[in-house]
Design a protein around this motif. Sequence first.
Motif, PDB file in Angstrom:
ATOM      1  N   ASN A  83      53.958  41.919  30.563  1.00 61.56           N
ATOM      2  CA  ASN A  83      55.197  42.453  30.110  1.00 61.56           C
ATOM      3  C   ASN A  83      56.304  41.869  30.960  1.00 61.56           C
ATOM      4  O   ASN A  83      57.255  43.018  31.678  1.00 61.56           O
ATOM      5  N   GLY A  84      56.566  40.869  31.597  1.00 63.19           N
ATOM      6  CA  GLY A  84      57.473  40.360  32.479  1.00 63.19           C
ATOM      7  C   GLY A  84      57.054  40.331  33.996  1.00 63.19           C
ATOM      8  O   GLY A  84      57.910  39.891  34.771  1.00 63.19           O
ATOM      9  N   VAL A  85      55.988  41.120  34.335  1.00 63.67           N
ATOM     10  CA  VAL A  85      55.710  41.214  35.720  1.00 63.67           C
ATOM     11  C   VAL A  85      54.346  40.115  35.893  1.00 63.67           C
ATOM     12  O   VAL A  85      53.764  39.887  35.134  1.00 63.67           O
ATOM     13  N   GLU A  86      54.562  39.705  37.088  1.00 64.26           N
ATOM     14  CA  GLU A  86      53.538  38.527  37.492  1.00 64.26           C
ATOM     15  C   GLU A  86      52.683  39.385  38.714  1.00 64.26           C
ATOM     16  O   GLU A  86      53.597  39.583  39.623  1.00 64.26           O
ATOM     17  N   VAL A  87      51.401  39.394  38.696  1.00 67.62           N
ATOM     18  CA  VAL A  87      50.856  39.756  39.714  1.00 67.62           C
ATOM     19  C   VAL A  87      49.874  38.577  40.421  1.00 67.62           C
ATOM     20  O   VAL A  87      49.167  37.938  39.491  1.00 67.62           O
ATOM     21  N   LYS A  88      50.024  38.366  41.601  1.00 70.02           N
ATOM     22  CA  LYS A  88      49.123  37.376  42.260  1.00 70.02           C
ATOM     23  C   LYS A  88      48.020  37.577  42.935  1.00 70.02           C
ATOM     24  O   LYS A  88      47.838  38.661  43.260  1.00 70.02           O
ATOM     25  N   GLN A 145      44.449  40.820  32.278  1.00 70.37           N
ATOM     26  CA  GLN A 145      42.802  40.654  32.515  1.00 70.37           C
ATOM     27  C   GLN A 145      42.694  39.073  32.688  1.00 70.37           C
ATOM     28  O   GLN A 145      43.674  38.432  32.221  1.00 70.37           O
ATOM     29  N   VAL A 146      41.716  38.910  33.277  1.00 72.41           N
ATOM     30  CA  VAL A 146      41.203  37.472  33.540  1.00 72.41           C
ATOM     31  C   VAL A 146      39.848  37.532  33.251  1.00 72.41           C
ATOM     32  O   VAL A 146      38.900  38.303  33.501  1.00 72.41           O
ATOM     33  N   GLN A 147      39.291  36.452  32.490  1.00 71.23           N
ATOM     34  CA  GLN A 147      37.890  36.266  32.165  1.00 71.23           C
ATOM     35  C   GLN A 147      37.285  36.060  33.368  1.00 71.23           C
ATOM     36  O   GLN A 147      37.686  34.902  34.171  1.00 71.23           O
ATOM     37  N   LEU A 148      36.048  36.243  33.572  1.00 68.79           N
ATOM     38  CA  LEU A 148      35.250  35.920  34.678  1.00 68.79           C
ATOM     39  C   LEU A 148      34.221  34.910  34.480  1.00 68.79           C
ATOM     40  O   LEU A 148      33.454  34.923  33.802  1.00 68.79           O
ATOM     41  N   ASP A 149      34.799  33.598  34.598  1.00 70.76           N
ATOM     42  CA  ASP A 149      33.852  32.464  34.163  1.00 70.76           C
ATOM     43  C   ASP A 149      33.020  31.784  35.219  1.00 70.76           C
ATOM     44  O   ASP A 149      33.394  31.484  36.346  1.00 70.76           O
ATOM     45  N   PRO A 150      31.694  32.249  34.871  1.00 69.01           N
ATOM     46  CA  PRO A 150      30.668  31.542  35.802  1.00 69.01           C
ATOM     47  C   PRO A 150      30.688  30.186  36.412  1.00 69.01           C
ATOM     48  O   PRO A 150      30.400  30.249  37.501  1.00 69.01           O
ATOM     49  N   GLN A 151      31.254  29.409  35.647  1.00 67.71           N
ATOM     50  CA  GLN A 151      31.071  28.151  36.179  1.00 67.71           C
ATOM     51  C   GLN A 151      32.377  27.795  37.029  1.00 67.71           C
ATOM     52  O   GLN A 151      31.915  27.332  38.131  1.00 67.71           O
ATOM     53  N   ALA A 152      33.337  28.502  36.828  1.00 67.95           N
ATOM     54  CA  ALA A 152      34.679  28.275  37.502  1.00 67.95           C
ATOM     55  C   ALA A 152      34.513  29.077  39.166  1.00 67.95           C
ATOM     56  O   ALA A 152      34.894  28.555  40.292  1.00 67.95           O
ATOM     57  N   LEU A 153      33.587  30.251  39.066  1.00 64.20           N
ATOM     58  CA  LEU A 153      33.201  30.998  40.360  1.00 64.20           C
ATOM     59  C   LEU A 153      31.963  30.650  41.074  1.00 64.20           C
ATOM     60  O   LEU A 153      31.768  31.047  41.891  1.00 64.20           O
ATOM     61  N   GLN A 154      31.393  29.476  40.501  1.00 64.27           N
ATOM     62  CA  GLN A 154      30.195  29.240  41.178  1.00 64.27           C
ATOM     63  C   GLN A 154      30.210  28.531  42.604  1.00 64.27           C
ATOM     64  O   GLN A 154      29.225  28.636  43.196  1.00 64.27           O
ATOM     65  N   ASP A 155      31.487  28.208  42.797  1.00 66.56           N
ATOM     66  CA  ASP A 155      31.506  27.279  44.013  1.00 66.56           C
ATOM     67  C   ASP A 155      31.616  28.273  45.428  1.00 66.56           C
ATOM     68  O   ASP A 155      31.754  27.802  46.337  1.00 66.56           O
ATOM     69  N   LYS A 156      31.682  29.486  45.123  1.00 64.80           N
ATOM     70  CA  LYS A 156      31.971  30.659  46.194  1.00 64.80           C
ATOM     71  C   LYS A 156      33.135  30.565  46.891  1.00 64.80           C
ATOM     72  O   LYS A 156      33.218  31.143  48.037  1.00 64.80           O
ATOM     73  N   ASP A 157      34.157  29.672  46.330  1.00 71.55           N
ATOM     74  CA  ASP A 157      35.345  29.670  47.224  1.00 71.55           C
ATOM     75  C   ASP A 157      36.428  30.548  46.213  1.00 71.55           C
ATOM     76  O   ASP A 157      36.107  30.798  45.300  1.00 71.55           O
ATOM     77  N   TRP A 158      37.743  30.979  47.214  1.00 74.11           N
ATOM     78  CA  TRP A 158      38.461  31.666  46.864  1.00 74.11           C
ATOM     79  C   TRP A 158      39.378  30.958  45.632  1.00 74.11           C
ATOM     80  O   TRP A 158      39.618  29.697  45.709  1.00 74.11           O
ATOM     81  N   GLN A 159      39.539  31.476  44.500  1.00 76.39           N
ATOM     82  CA  GLN A 159      40.136  31.028  43.337  1.00 76.39           C
ATOM     83  C   GLN A 159      41.563  32.059  43.160  1.00 76.39           C
ATOM     84  O   GLN A 159      41.556  33.001  42.823  1.00 76.39           O
ATOM     85  N   ARG A 160      42.720  31.228  43.291  1.00 77.41           N
ATOM     86  CA  ARG A 160      44.023  31.855  43.032  1.00 77.41           C
ATOM     87  C   ARG A 160      44.416  32.084  41.593  1.00 77.41           C
ATOM     88  O   ARG A 160      44.234  31.102  40.932  1.00 77.41           O
ATOM     89  N   THR A 161      44.852  32.992  41.084  1.00 76.02           N
ATOM     90  CA  THR A 161      45.399  33.255  39.825  1.00 76.02           C
ATOM     91  C   THR A 161      46.556  34.010  39.586  1.00 76.02           C
ATOM     92  O   THR A 161      46.701  34.902  40.482  1.00 76.02           O
ATOM     93  N   VAL A 162      47.419  33.941  38.635  1.00 73.39           N
ATOM     94  CA  VAL A 162      48.455  34.671  38.334  1.00 73.39           C
ATOM     95  C   VAL A 162      48.242  35.277  37.224  1.00 73.39           C
ATOM     96  O   VAL A 162      47.943  34.817  36.063  1.00 73.39           O
TER      97      VAL A 162
END
Length: 775
Positions: free
Chosen positions: A527-532, A506-523
Amino acid sequence: LCLDLEKGLEMRKWVLSGILASEETYLSHLEALLLPMKPLKAAATTSQPVLTSQQIETIFFKVPELYEIHKEFYDGLFPRVQQWSHQQRVGDLFQKLASQLGVYRAFVDNYEVAMETAEKCCQANAQFAEISEVPPLYVPVTFFFTALLYKPVDRVTRSTLVLHDLLKHTPVSHPDHPLLQDALRISQNFLSSINEEITPRRQSMTVKKGEHRQLLKDSFMVELVEGARKLRHVFLFTDLFLCAKLKKQIGGKSQQYDCKWYIPLTDLSFQMVDESEAVPNIPLVPDEELDAMKIKISQIKNDIQREKRANKGSKVIERLKKKLSEQESLLLLMSPNMAFRVHNRNGKSYTFLISSDYERAEWRENIREQQKKCDFSLTSVELQMLTNSCVKLQTVHNIPLTINKEDDESPGLYGFLNVIVHSATGFKQSSNLYCTLEVDSFGYFVNKAKTRVYRDTTEPNWNEEFEIELEGSQTLRILCYEKCYNKTKLTKEDGESTDRIMGKGQVQLDPQALQDKDWQRTVISMNGVEVKLSVKFTSREFSLKRMPSRKQTGVFGVKIAIVTKRERSKVPYIVRQCVEEIERRGMEEVGIYRVSGVATDIQALKAAFDVNNKDVSVMMSEMDVNAIAGTLKLYFRELPEPLFTDELYPNFAEGIALSDPVAKESCMLNLLLSLPEPNLVTFLFLLDHLKRVAERESVNKMSLHNLATVFGPTLLRPSEKDSKIPANPTQPITMTDSWSLEVMSQVQVLLYFLQLETIPTPDSKRQSILFSTEV
């Protein structure tokens, strides 16, 4: 550069406004703590004291001083923010506040003794428990009082974070900069010196042979008991799984736990006890009932905001908060419907209802991990001691209700979240893989989207985009599954789908980080698996604007009358084509119109319809049916004016609210027949289709109510100039709740027409309607 500087200085004002609001809340908490202090002190000098002077001094140690410090800070800051200018200085106030942290040092040193004393006094003295304010639903008095005592400790951490924000938006050249830096340095040094002491320690209970039984995890869950839903608090210890409920005391106060049952981990399993044993039927609550609860919650929140603005008495607000608590508790009790069963090898099985596969997998993982290394012994006396100690041991103190949240806590995000699920790595063997996306809403998690199955791979590349609606959401979850096509080969666990969960994160939806309306990449690691992933957020006030028509070509964003006239048709070609394809192969698709289609497919179809591509029907036949449903919804959403028109929208909203059924029918039908002909004929064509979708509800799970919820705002939401949604982003709660009420009104209008068996129309209109449905 000047613009950036202006923006930064404006941000200072917003940060300071937030600090003021937060200080106001903090002062009210300190006032609540001090409220019983005066009568307790007065009683201490009488022949029948409630508490001794020493106990009062211990419990309320340094609280009056903290109140005075923060009152002075608030009274100094308030006028400066009110008379704001870019030259305004506030650094001296923060520096003075930081210099008084010695009072906090004394408070922290005394904190544990204060808590223990308050707890003992609550248990030993009924009068003291009465003097403490009545706590929210399900929360013990002891915790209500000691939670207030924790506020000053918690405040130091928050103040340091706030100083970070303020300093970030204060130019180095500003006179405040060195003062704020000094205040931050003092605060950070203080915080690091006491951090170890204020970290909440999990307490453990000693059993014989000096071993320690520790609490690993606890949560509120709904248990199914003889067909009835019961709220339980579940505890996972290092050697047993315990299900308890809070006992109700006199006056509705909950102060201790009652053990309902427990299973030693050595005897706990998730497999069927007996394959012939019937899995209990889960009593499902209809969606319309859950939505009715949500409407009530929104209405009560609106009422609370109105009362606060009008500065009415706190008794009215308290009464409304109690109502809100009752409705939210009911929703949390009624909403989950996914079974999580545990079995005792020596006897009974128990069924819990939860809202997400995420929690179910988490509980199973935790229990299985612990089963590898546990042994067990428990006497009846130890069980009683353990149950009594649950009040101290619990780590989850509050049910996720609005009333249990801080006033300055984020209300979550409202709007649309675009998520691209790119790829995943780390799988050990080749599998058929897909992902689902969930977000929280009204205190529980809801499944919002599902990628296609990527066949026979260890490195799936989905690259699929989804648009997810957020309603006060704070967390995005992703679950990765292996699709099993051969159902007979799998040994299925209770209540679990045959597809195997491979990982979750899971990823926390941070209002500050998401404010600029640009795409934010995250991984996301699981359990050893990584999803982009990539995420982009658009707030409601921007995402739901209907744009005025600026083009005559194409079909998206063009007035419906222009399109039908150009095509010489009664119903736009795009509507007929999408409906035809969905009726051909989507009528039994689970969640048709509700499950999000892949955004890239929807955009490709949109472009094809706009240029009148002759191959559009071939494209549609090869696409996932959810993308076609998404294209149809997008067409109606992008109309420059709603299908029900801006002019008639307020009348529809008022008409649906009429209580006299005869007056309502007359009003609604006359309004419907007042629509321009292309709008009316297209609506009736769509209505006819949606009724046929609902006829397959037993398979596609889409009732008339579900369809109304999906299409109501799409067909009725007015243009920006007529919208009732307040556009002030500084009042998120007010905006979101009035939004919810407006949406529910739109849903009710559409549901009204969906429920009508026939729509009586004058002869002049009947002919064109019959013609349109034959096209």
